[in-house]
Design an enzyme around this catalytic site. Structure first.
Site, short mmCIF file in Angstrom:
data_model
loop_
_atom_site.label_atom_id
_atom_site.label_comp_id
_atom_site.label_asym_id
_atom_site.label_seq_id
_atom_site.Cartn_x
_atom_site.Cartn_y
_atom_site.Cartn_z
N SER A 41 41.65 -1.57 47.78
CA SER A 41 42.69 -2.42 48.35
C SER A 41 42.16 -2.98 49.66
O SER A 41 42.60 -2.62 50.74
CB SER A 41 43.97 -1.61 48.58
OG SER A 41 43.75 -0.57 49.50
N HIS A 157 45.39 2.65 43.72
CA HIS A 157 44.46 3.79 43.68
C HIS A 157 44.61 4.72 42.48
O HIS A 157 43.76 5.57 42.26
CB HIS A 157 44.60 4.61 44.96
CG HIS A 157 43.88 4.00 46.11
ND1 HIS A 157 43.67 4.65 47.30
CD2 HIS A 157 43.30 2.79 46.27
CE1 HIS A 157 43.00 3.88 48.13
NE2 HIS A 157 42.78 2.73 47.53
N GLU A 166 49.42 5.90 49.74
CA GLU A 166 48.99 7.26 50.09
C GLU A 166 50.11 8.07 50.76
O GLU A 166 50.68 7.62 51.76
CB GLU A 166 47.79 7.21 51.04
CG GLU A 166 46.57 6.61 50.37
CD GLU A 166 45.50 6.18 51.37
OE1 GLU A 166 45.40 6.78 52.45
OE2 GLU A 166 44.77 5.23 51.04
N GLU A 206 40.99 9.01 45.26
CA GLU A 206 40.70 9.87 46.41
C GLU A 206 41.06 11.32 46.14
O GLU A 206 41.15 12.13 47.05
CB GLU A 206 41.42 9.32 47.65
CG GLU A 206 40.91 7.93 48.01
CD GLU A 206 41.64 7.26 49.16
OE1 GLU A 206 42.64 7.84 49.65
OE2 GLU A 206 41.22 6.18 49.58
N ASP A 242 50.41 5.85 54.02
CA ASP A 242 49.73 4.56 54.07
C ASP A 242 50.43 3.67 53.06
O ASP A 242 50.28 3.85 51.85
CB ASP A 242 48.23 4.70 53.74
CG ASP A 242 47.51 3.35 53.78
OD1 ASP A 242 48.16 2.34 54.15
OD2 ASP A 242 46.31 3.30 53.46
N GLU A 287 50.72 3.96 58.18
CA GLU A 287 49.61 3.00 58.22
C GLU A 287 50.00 1.74 57.43
O GLU A 287 50.69 1.84 56.41
CB GLU A 287 48.40 3.69 57.58
CG GLU A 287 47.14 2.85 57.47
CD GLU A 287 46.04 3.66 56.77
OE1 GLU A 287 46.01 4.90 56.90
OE2 GLU A 287 45.23 3.05 56.06
N ASP A 314 45.28 -0.78 59.47
CA ASP A 314 44.05 -0.70 58.66
C ASP A 314 43.66 -2.12 58.26
O ASP A 314 42.87 -2.78 58.97
CB ASP A 314 44.32 0.21 57.45
CG ASP A 314 43.20 0.17 56.41
OD1 ASP A 314 42.11 -0.32 56.73
OD2 ASP A 314 43.41 0.64 55.27
N LYS A 339 37.09 1.97 59.86
CA LYS A 339 36.27 1.99 58.65
C LYS A 339 35.02 1.17 58.93
O LYS A 339 35.09 -0.07 58.97
CB LYS A 339 37.04 1.35 57.50
CG LYS A 339 38.22 2.16 56.95
CD LYS A 339 39.00 1.30 55.97
CE LYS A 339 39.95 2.10 55.11
NZ LYS A 339 40.85 1.19 54.33
N HIS A 367 37.44 7.18 55.30
CA HIS A 367 36.63 6.90 54.11
C HIS A 367 37.17 5.64 53.42
O HIS A 367 38.10 5.01 53.90
CB HIS A 367 36.73 8.09 53.14
CG HIS A 367 38.12 8.32 52.60
ND1 HIS A 367 38.38 9.08 51.49
CD2 HIS A 367 39.34 7.88 53.01
CE1 HIS A 367 39.67 9.10 51.25
NE2 HIS A 367 40.28 8.39 52.15
N LYS A 390 40.64 10.60 57.82
CA LYS A 390 41.16 10.44 56.45
C LYS A 390 39.98 10.52 55.53
O LYS A 390 39.12 9.63 55.55
CB LYS A 390 41.79 9.05 56.31
CG LYS A 390 43.25 8.96 56.65
CD LYS A 390 43.75 7.52 56.47
CE LYS A 390 43.73 7.06 55.02
NZ LYS A 390 44.35 5.73 54.82
P1 PGA Z 1 40.69 1.36 50.25
O1 PGA Z 1 41.90 2.30 50.63
O2 PGA Z 1 39.44 2.07 50.56
O3 PGA Z 1 40.90 1.11 48.78
O4 PGA Z 1 40.86 0.11 51.07
C1 PGA Z 1 41.91 3.12 51.75
C2 PGA Z 1 43.02 2.74 52.71
O5 PGA Z 1 43.74 1.75 52.49
O6 PGA Z 1 43.18 3.40 53.71
ZN ZN Z 2 44.94 1.92 54.41
#
Ligand code: PGA
Ligand code: ZN
Length: 418
Positions: A41, A157, A166, A206, A242, A287, A314, A339, A367, A390
């Site tokens: 995503s 996911h 999440e 995940e 999230d 998030e 994010d 990230k 991650h 995370k």
């Molecule tokens: P992604 O999800 O790695 O698929 O972007 C992780 C997140 O949104 O925190």
């Molecule tokens: Zn996120």
């Protein structure tokens, strides 16, 4: 010590999708490698992840062009450079790429090089990676972060129909092993609660469960039942969400679509909906509560909830210093998901972290849904003294690799203390 050779390789990530791995060789023969993660995503403001687009190989997701860029464009430029010159290596790659979002070389190509250079430098100095990061970028308040561990996964996911991507738990025991012990117990109890209720215990990218649920509240209630079942005191456990709102926002109707509950909310209604969740559950962090360009919504949410919980950007910030600066100016959040592959180089990642910390905001190292066994983010989180990391459920090799590295670091830090 000078860089002698740069080799790139296409490997598979935890989803079976190609990603980039790099090995750096130094003049003294030392070698270090790194491999990079990839999101599902992904946000629209992230640096570009270069894919081949040739449908006959991995549905177009191959990374041979990114690997070629490493060997034929980046390699020749950084060969002969001193491996301790991390900032210069990173600046060289940024310059080579040009002004645009890593579109020429690919952020995946650049990230694999920047981390392997850092690791090679660390080997030369015979230091732990987190110490080397601290030395280069001026951090010395090392600490092992608390996991924000996902235990239910929805959205893009998993197969779950959950709208929220999440559902996470955080626990603050005295050390990382004790935290993982309790997280694992709740994870196992949740599995029992789900199968007891006739629900699927299949897992998502995940490692979290992806059951079918009829509302976001049901997801939260299942977790509260799992905590009960685990017999761990409720006071010890906090929840984090999230929403990954960019995935549920419909630009045409300008509404957030919650399919599970069959509702479509405008920004104000979404803010009230989240306030209500926070009133009823021990949620300490949300998030991407709103989509990545809903600046006014973020500001209004911050006014209402910013003093109570963490509001984490994010997709909203994309580890991008300009977006973070705007966010700070506009008081649009109070935490930033970090990230490294959203921006490309270690140096830019560290700038984003410094700006976040300088504002008194919380950086949360993260991650991606597509991971490798590379544990760089564990060292990064320790180096910057991040409160949270995370890195997934307490299962799946690529997720536990990071937890295991945190165990190792925690022991190293204890020895240093003694
Ligand atoms: P992604 O999800 O790695 O698929 O972007 C992780 C997140 O949104 O925190
Ligand atoms: Zn996120």
């Amino acid at each position: 010590m000078k860089i002698k050779n740069v080799k790139a390789n296409e490997i598979l990530d935890s989803r079976g999708i190609p990603t980039v791995s790099v090995e750096i060789e130094l003049e003294n023969g030392l070698k270090a490698s790194a491999s990079v993660p990839s999101g599902t995503s992904t946000g629209i403001h992230e640096a570009l992840e270069l894919r081949d687009g040739n449908k006959e190989r991995f549905g177009g997701m191959g990374v041979t062009k990114a690997c070629e860029n490493i060997e034929s464009i980046i390699g020749p430029k950084i060969k002969g450079m001193d491996v301790s010159d991390q900032v210069k290596v990173d600046e060289t790659m940024i310059e080579l790429d040009g002004p645009k979002n890593k579109e020429k070389l690919g952020a995946n190509a650049i990230l694999a090089v920047t981390i392997s250079v850092l690791r090679a430098h660390s080997l030369v100095k015979n230091k732990e990676l987190f110490q080397t990061i601290g030395d280069i970028y001026g951090f010395n308040n090392f600490s092992v972060p608390m996991p924000m561990a996902v235990i239910i996964e929805g959205g893009q996911h998993s197969d779950s129909n959950a709208d929220i991507q999440e559902y996470m738990i955080t626990i603050n025991e005295t050390n990382i092993r004790d935290n993982l012990n309790l997280i694992e117990r709740i994870y196992t109890s949740l599995g029992e609660v789900l199968s007891g209720g006739g629900k699927s215990t299949n897992i998502g990218y995940e490692g979290a469960y992806g059951p079918s649920i009829s509302s976001n509240r049901e997801g939260l209630d299942l977790i509260m039942s799992a905590i009960d079942k685990s017999e761990i005191s409720k006071n010890k456990v906090n929840l984090a969400l999230d929403i990954a709102s960019s995935e549920i926002y419909d630009k045409e109707s300008q509404k957030y679509i919650m399919k599970g509950e069959n509702i479509a909310l405008n920004t104000d209604q979404m803010v009230s909906y989240l306030e209500e969740l926070v009133r009823n559950y021990p949620i300490i962090s949300i998030e991407d509560a709103l989509f990545e360009d809903d600046w006014e919504g973020w500001q209004s949410l911050s006014e209402k909830l910013g003093s109570k919980i963490m509001l984490v950007g994010d997709d909203f910030f994309a580890t991008n210093i300009e977006r973070i600066r705007d966010g700070i100016d506009k008081k649009a959040a109070n935490s930033v998901l970090i990230k490294p592959n959203q921006i490309g180089t270690v140096t830019e990642t560290m700038e984003a972290i410094k700006m976040t910390k300088f504002a008194g905001w919380e950086p949360i190292v993260s991650h991606r849904s597509g991971e490798t066994n590379d544990t760089f983010i564990a060292d990064l989180a320790v180096a910057i003294g991040a409160k949270y990391i995370k890195t997934g459920a307490p299962v799946r090799g690529e997720r536990v690799a990071k937890y295991n590295r945190l165990f190792e670091i925690s022991e190293i830090m204890q020895k240093v203390k003694k």
